[in-house]
Design a protein around this motif. Structure first.
Motif, PDB file in Angstrom:
ATOM      1  N   ILE A  74       0.806  -1.232   0.000  1.00  0.00           N
ATOM      2  CA  ILE A  74       0.000   0.000   0.000  1.00  0.00           C
ATOM      3  C   ILE A  74       0.832   1.273   0.000  1.00  0.00           C
ATOM      4  N   GLY A  75       2.151   1.170  -0.148  1.00  0.00           N
ATOM      5  CA  GLY A  75       2.995   2.356  -0.080  1.00  0.00           C
ATOM      6  C   GLY A  75       2.579   3.451  -1.038  1.00  0.00           C
ATOM      7  N   LEU A  76       2.403   3.115  -2.312  1.00  0.00           N
ATOM      8  CA  LEU A  76       2.050   4.126  -3.314  1.00  0.00           C
ATOM      9  C   LEU A  76       0.621   4.643  -3.162  1.00  0.00           C
ATOM     10  N   PRO A  77      -0.377   3.768  -3.039  1.00  0.00           N
ATOM     11  CA  PRO A  77      -1.726   4.320  -2.826  1.00  0.00           C
ATOM     12  C   PRO A  77      -1.860   5.080  -1.515  1.00  0.00           C
ATOM     13  N   ALA A  78      -1.080   4.728  -0.512  1.00  0.00           N
ATOM     14  CA  ALA A  78      -1.152   5.450   0.762  1.00  0.00           C
ATOM     15  C   ALA A  78      -0.814   6.914   0.579  1.00  0.00           C
ATOM     16  N   GLY A  79       0.180   7.197  -0.253  1.00  0.00           N
ATOM     17  CA  GLY A  79       0.533   8.589  -0.508  1.00  0.00           C
ATOM     18  C   GLY A  79      -0.601   9.367  -1.140  1.00  0.00           C
ATOM     19  N   ALA A  80      -1.297   8.743  -2.092  1.00  0.00           N
ATOM     20  CA  ALA A  80      -2.436   9.407  -2.730  1.00  0.00           C
ATOM     21  C   ALA A  80      -3.586   9.602  -1.750  1.00  0.00           C
ATOM     22  N   TRP A  81      -3.841   8.600  -0.909  1.00  0.00           N
ATOM     23  CA  TRP A  81      -4.906   8.737   0.094  1.00  0.00           C
ATOM     24  C   TRP A  81      -4.591   9.884   1.059  1.00  0.00           C
ATOM     25  N   VAL A  82      -3.341   9.956   1.485  1.00  0.00           N
ATOM     26  CA  VAL A  82      -2.942  10.997   2.435  1.00  0.00           C
ATOM     27  C   VAL A  82      -3.128  12.387   1.835  1.00  0.00           C
ATOM     28  N   ASP A  83      -2.803  12.542   0.558  1.00  0.00           N
ATOM     29  CA  ASP A  83      -2.971  13.850  -0.078  1.00  0.00           C
ATOM     30  C   ASP A  83      -4.438  14.253  -0.188  1.00  0.00           C
ATOM     31  N   ARG A  84      -5.344  13.304  -0.085  1.00  0.00           N
ATOM     32  CA  ARG A  84      -6.779  13.600  -0.155  1.00  0.00           C
ATOM     33  C   ARG A  84      -7.383  13.924   1.209  1.00  0.00           C
ATOM     34  N   LEU A  85      -6.674  13.582   2.299  1.00  0.00           N
ATOM     35  CA  LEU A  85      -7.277  13.611   3.634  1.00  0.00           C
ATOM     36  C   LEU A  85      -6.608  14.647   4.531  1.00  0.00           C
ATOM     37  N   PRO A  86      -7.327  15.142   5.545  1.00  0.00           N
ATOM     38  CA  PRO A  86      -6.694  15.968   6.576  1.00  0.00           C
ATOM     39  C   PRO A  86      -5.648  15.149   7.317  1.00  0.00           C
ATOM     40  N   LYS A  87      -4.476  15.725   7.525  1.00  0.00           N
ATOM     41  CA  LYS A  87      -3.354  14.955   8.033  1.00  0.00           C
ATOM     42  C   LYS A  87      -3.460  14.642   9.526  1.00  0.00           C
ATOM     43  N   ARG A  88      -3.752  15.659  10.348  1.00  0.00           N
ATOM     44  CA  ARG A  88      -3.726  15.430  11.797  1.00  0.00           C
ATOM     45  C   ARG A  88      -4.777  14.420  12.248  1.00  0.00           C
ATOM     46  N   PRO A  89      -6.035  14.505  11.796  1.00  0.00           N
ATOM     47  CA  PRO A  89      -6.995  13.464  12.203  1.00  0.00           C
ATOM     48  C   PRO A  89      -6.558  12.056  11.795  1.00  0.00           C
ATOM     49  N   LEU A  90      -5.939  11.945  10.617  1.00  0.00           N
ATOM     50  CA  LEU A  90      -5.454  10.636  10.180  1.00  0.00           C
ATOM     51  C   LEU A  90      -4.353  10.141  11.104  1.00  0.00           C
ATOM     52  N   MET A  91      -3.427  11.015  11.484  1.00  0.00           N
ATOM     53  CA  MET A  91      -2.336  10.621  12.372  1.00  0.00           C
ATOM     54  C   MET A  91      -2.861  10.227  13.753  1.00  0.00           C
ATOM     55  N   ILE A  92      -3.850  10.970  14.255  1.00  0.00           N
ATOM     56  CA  ILE A  92      -4.437  10.623  15.552  1.00  0.00           C
ATOM     57  C   ILE A  92      -5.082   9.246  15.498  1.00  0.00           C
TER      58      ILE A  92
END
Length: 442
Positions: A74-92
């Protein structure tokens, strides 16, 4: 000039606002505690497998590889998903999920139902969550820290990680001996809780994510990130170098313990001390990064570290019992320092150079190459060690590490004193507002 901003990142460290940046302090504390917990787990998870479950060597190897396996999937799709989402809520979310996954290990052990399969599944799932967290984290840091302070911020974070890698295994060993290895896993789970709580207390508000014009598929978004890395001369060189260096670093790490014990004749306890002492080089590297870049320039500092520092790896195969251990210590100290300096400057360059909308995908693409090379290096070292012997394999590995800097020497990095902060022809002002002035609550 575009390079002036990156140079100011190193020229004015004492005027830094990081000491007064509440959100960076929270991020730094959370990441430091989390890295310390992870360093503990790298020792206690195999101890749980061996000491409690009596797992085979193969299972222990699979357990180690499982942490890196998700980067292939999932390394490559993960980058695309992250660019679509708010970062801090995802990290939490990633922090709480990781804590919950790791907590199942001591709970299962106390209930008497823990198995090797359970350990491997937890390793795979936490590795998957870490892929998402890592991509989001690299994209979120430039929103918290002003661009002129990015290098200092990365140096502090890298320094904390080096301290964690130095002290974590020792603490893990002590925990395993005093209270049992499963409580060491619980300590890692609690470290993720601390990280999540720190993130929840941060106040930085992320810029609004603008969807790309027109309808694009996930595959198309991934391709955009890959094209950016593949076509840009700086990103391409650093990515190829990262893959090559980690290929041989993975080979080195796979055989260094066996080499010291079997060929050099060092005791198991002394091996831990030797590796811990060489880890001090990473702390030194983090401390001198800003000074070195201020003196030489950010691009030139990387090149000097690689061409002047990495050849000291050739001292390591000269290691012998007694005074000959000095070769291992000196070589390891200098190599670790050079690696950390290059890592800090490379991360700072990527964060300031890549357009914010692409940073998640670019980070994922570069790490798929660099992290993906680690298990292959281990497999190569295992095959060569069996075929040629450990000492010969150590010479091959360290010789290759010493030569990896030539990849950067053959790239535009050779002719640059400072790294640029934007690709040629791209206006820098458009991204300056995003990175230097993230929206904050009133």
């Amino acid at each position: 000039m575009a390079t002036d901003d990156l140079r100011r990142s190193f020229l004015r460290p004492r005027a830094s606002g990081l000491a007064h940046n509440r959100d960076f302090r929270l991020l730094w504390i959370g990441e430091s505690v989390s890295k310390f917990g992870t360093a503990i787990a790298t020792l206690v998870m195999p101890l749980v497998a061996v000491g409690i479950l009596n797992s085979s060597t193969f299972v222990v190897t699979v357990l180690s590889a499982a942490l890196w396996m998700p980067w292939f999937v999932i390394g490559l799709p993960a980058g695309a998903w992250v660019d679509r989402l708010p970062k801090r809520p995802l990290m939490i979310t990633c922090g709480w999920v990781s804590a919950g996954l790791l907590a199942t290990v001591p709970i299962a052990a106390w209930l008497g139902v823990l198995t090797s399969v359970h350990l491997v599944v937890v390793a795979i799932l936490t590795g998957t969550v870490n892929v998402l967290f890592s991509a989001a984290y690299q994209s979120y840091l430039p929103m918290v820290v002003e661009r002129q302070h990015s290098a200092e911020a990365n140096a502090k974070l890298q320094g904390s990680e080096s301290v964690a890698q130095l002290a974590g295994p020792s603490v893990g060993g002590l925990l395993a001996q005093v209270v049992g290895a499963v409580l060491g896993v619980l300590a890692d789970a609690l470290s993720y809780v601390v990280s999540a709580v720190c993130l929840m207390r941060m106040r930085t508000v992320e810029p609004e994510i603008k969807p790309p014009a027109g309808r694009t598929s996930l595959r198309g978004e991934i391709a955009v990130g890959l094209r950016f890395v593949g076509r840009d001369p700086y990103m391409r060189a650093l990515t190829i170098y990262g893959g090559a260096a980690n290929l041989f670093a993975g080979a080195f790490e796979a055989i260094v313990v066996v080499y010291l014990v079997r060929d050099v004749g060092v005791s198991a306890g002394a091996v831990g001390v030797l590796i811990a002492v060489t880890g001090v080089g990473g702390i030194v590297g983090a401390l001198i990064t800003t000074r070195l870049a201020r003196w030489l320039g950010s691009a030139r500092a990387i090149l000097v570290c690689e061409l002047a520092g990495m050849p000291f790896a050739l001292l390591i195969p000269l290691t012998d019992a007694g005074f000959g251990l000095t070769f291992f210590v000196v070589g390891g100290l200098i190599v670790n320092a050079a690696i950390v300096v290059s890592s800090v400057l490379g991360a700072s360059f990527r964060q300031t150079y890549c357009p914010p909308s692409l940073l998640g995908r670019v980070t994922a693409a570069t790490r798929v190459v660099s992290y993906g090379a680690l298990p292959f290096g281990a497999l190569i070292a295992g095959a060569l060690g069996t075929w040629l012997g450990l000492t010969t394999t150590m010479w091959i590995t360290c010789g290759a590490l010493a030569l990896c800097g030539l990849i950067l020497f053959a790239s535009p990095v050779r002719g640059a004193k400072e790294f640029p902060v934007a690709p040629a022809g791209e206006p820098d002002e458009s991204r300056q507002e995003t990175i230097l002035s993230p929206r904050r609550p009133t």
